[in-house]
Design an enzyme around this catalytic site. Structure first.
Site, PDB file in Angstrom:
ATOM      1  N   GLY A  59     -22.092   5.989  -1.690  1.00 46.34           N
ATOM      2  CA  GLY A  59     -21.107   6.233  -2.746  1.00 46.34           C
ATOM      3  C   GLY A  59     -21.133   5.111  -3.766  1.00 46.34           C
ATOM      4  O   GLY A  59     -22.155   4.436  -3.946  1.00 46.34           O
ATOM      5  N   GLY A  65     -23.581   5.406   3.884  1.00 46.59           N
ATOM      6  CA  GLY A  65     -22.738   5.804   2.753  1.00 46.59           C
ATOM      7  C   GLY A  65     -23.324   5.337   1.438  1.00 46.59           C
ATOM      8  O   GLY A  65     -23.482   4.138   1.208  1.00 46.59           O
ATOM      9  N   LYS A  97       0.871  -1.183   0.000  1.00 39.99           N
ATOM     10  CA  LYS A  97       0.000   0.000   0.000  1.00 39.99           C
ATOM     11  C   LYS A  97       0.904   1.227   0.000  1.00 39.99           C
ATOM     12  O   LYS A  97       2.011   1.196   0.545  1.00 39.99           O
ATOM     13  CB  LYS A  97      -0.862   0.012   1.263  1.00 39.99           C
ATOM     14  CG  LYS A  97      -2.102   0.840   1.148  1.00 39.99           C
ATOM     15  CD  LYS A  97      -3.285   0.056   0.600  1.00 39.99           C
ATOM     16  CE  LYS A  97      -4.512   0.914   0.495  1.00 39.99           C
ATOM     17  NZ  LYS A  97      -5.700   0.178   0.104  1.00 39.99           N
ATOM     18  N   VAL A 105     -19.918   2.106  -3.843  1.00 37.58           N
ATOM     19  CA  VAL A 105     -20.248   0.767  -3.359  1.00 37.58           C
ATOM     20  C   VAL A 105     -21.626   0.762  -2.694  1.00 37.58           C
ATOM     21  O   VAL A 105     -22.461  -0.102  -2.985  1.00 37.58           O
ATOM     22  CB  VAL A 105     -19.182   0.263  -2.361  1.00 37.58           C
ATOM     23  CG1 VAL A 105     -19.560  -1.115  -1.840  1.00 37.58           C
ATOM     24  CG2 VAL A 105     -17.804   0.222  -3.017  1.00 37.58           C
TER      25      VAL A 105
END
Ligand code: NAD
Length: 347
Positions: A179, A177, A79, A181
């Protein structure tokens, strides 16, 4: 000062990249390459200190090892964190400097989109550096639909484990949320008859959810305590904590957000309250499964992705069963399983 990094897992490599003229401060962390090259997105986030950026990169790269191992992918965990405000400090010059950094890493890290980075940014990097996945030009593109599908089948696996049936008709689900997804998850839940309660900071999105799905809209604070069967966090990390877990009415937590448990103790807090938790990096692996398909022979083929994403349900069922039989939390079992896979490969 790396004293507070003691006690962290061993990480194979951590690179620091700095170009003050072009506004780049970047950390690339490779947790392990035992299962394959280290893949994980680049997060652009305005950390207030260099240390918190490093800690973020270390934790996230370890999480990618677990996520890919559990998903059965031939990939290690990596990452990157760029310390910057994506809204005000992300510039082409900064991304160019980052591309130069990626060029020096000799292919040991494969990057992709993450928070603060767009698909256009991934395309920009791919024109200048190797090992950029998830691009729109010849790559696997937007991972969100696959993350949503994995979350959906994982949520149903949790419901089946809890109630013996995965029939969503009339099942009450709170989605935090709306968004990429969260919205797609709502579509799937609505299609199968679930009754939705939603929240988002964006009032346009909540109004659209009310109109499209007949969803009940609640405030950000109220979603935790919503009177529902399932809570699906699809916004923030750290949402399950000593403060919020006592408020939950849901008996299942199954959502896509990364790093849902604020601390390691929160897994046990959920068990104590009789709440079944689908570990985040298991249920939200659809996106990385999609990206990994780029790396197979013959290039990206979406047909290979769908059955792999569907397997998230079986993996979660196995974790739930093992947690029951061993009297452990589901997140502890998931981590143990991931470590067993990596250790077996190492040997
Ligand atoms: P997104 O940025 O498209 O959507 C996030 C939504 O959450 C936005 O609509 C935002 O307004 C809302 N939000 C932010 N803070 C909120 C709050 N306090 N209360 C209510 N709503 C809030 O992100 P996404 O791609 O849909 O990802 C959602 C989560 O899933 C993130 O935690 C992400 O790390 C995780 N995840 C995403 C993917 C993927 O493929 N996109 C893969 C793995 C994990």
């Amino acid at each position: 000062d790396v004293r507070h990094l003691q006690g962290f897992d061993h990480h194979e490599q951590v690179w620091l990249g700095r170009d003050t003229a072009r506004g780049l401060t970047a950390i690339v962390s490779v947790h392990t390459t035992v299962l394959g090259p280290a893949l994980g997105g680049t997060r652009i986030w305005p950390h207030t200190s260099f240390e918190s950026g490093i800690i973020d990169a270390l934790r996230l790269s370890r999480g990618m090892t677990f996520k890919s191992a559990i998903a059965g992918l031939p990939l290690g965990g990596g990452k990157a964190v760029i310390i910057a405000d994506a809204k005000t400090e992300k510039t082409p010059a900064m991304l160019e400097a980052y591309a130069e950094m990626l060029n020096t890493l000799q292919g040991q890290y494969i990057t992709a989109e993450d928070v603060g980075m767009t698909l256009a940014d991934a395309d920009f990097l791919a024109e200048r550096a190797p090992n950029v996945s998830g691009t729109t030009k010849g790559g696997s593109g937007n991972p969100s639909p696959f993350t949503a599908e994995g979350t959906f089948v994982g949520l149903k696996a949790a419901l089946r484990h809890r109630t013996g049936s995965d029939d969503l008709a009339g099942v009450r689900v709170a989605v935090q949320g709306l968004g990429s997804v969260g919205w797609s998850l709502c579509q799937k839940l609505h299609t199968e008859g679930a009754v939705l309660t939603v929240c988002d900071l964006d009032a346009v999105r909540t109004a659209r959810a009310a109109e499209t799905f007949g969803a009940t809209v609640v405030s950000g604070d109220a979603i935790i305590a919503a009177d529902v069967d399932i809570f699906a966090p699809c916004a923030l990390g750290g949402i399950l904590s000593a403060d919020t877990i006592p408020l939950l009415k849901a008996k299942i937590v199954a959502g896509a957000a990364n790093n849902q448990l604020a601390t390691a103790e929160d897994g046990q807090r959920l068990v104590t309250r009789g709440i079944l938790y689908a570990p985040d990096y298991v249920i939200n692996a659809g996106g990385v499964i999609n990206v990994a398909a780029e790396m197979g022979d013959g290039g990206y083929d979406v047909a290979t992705v769908t059955p792999r994403v569907a397997r998230i349900a079986d993996t979660l069922s196995a974790i739930f069963q093992r947690a029951d039989s061993e009297g452990r939390t589901t997140d502890a079992v998931a981590e143990a399983m991931a470590r067993e896979i990596v250790e077996a490969a190492r040997k």
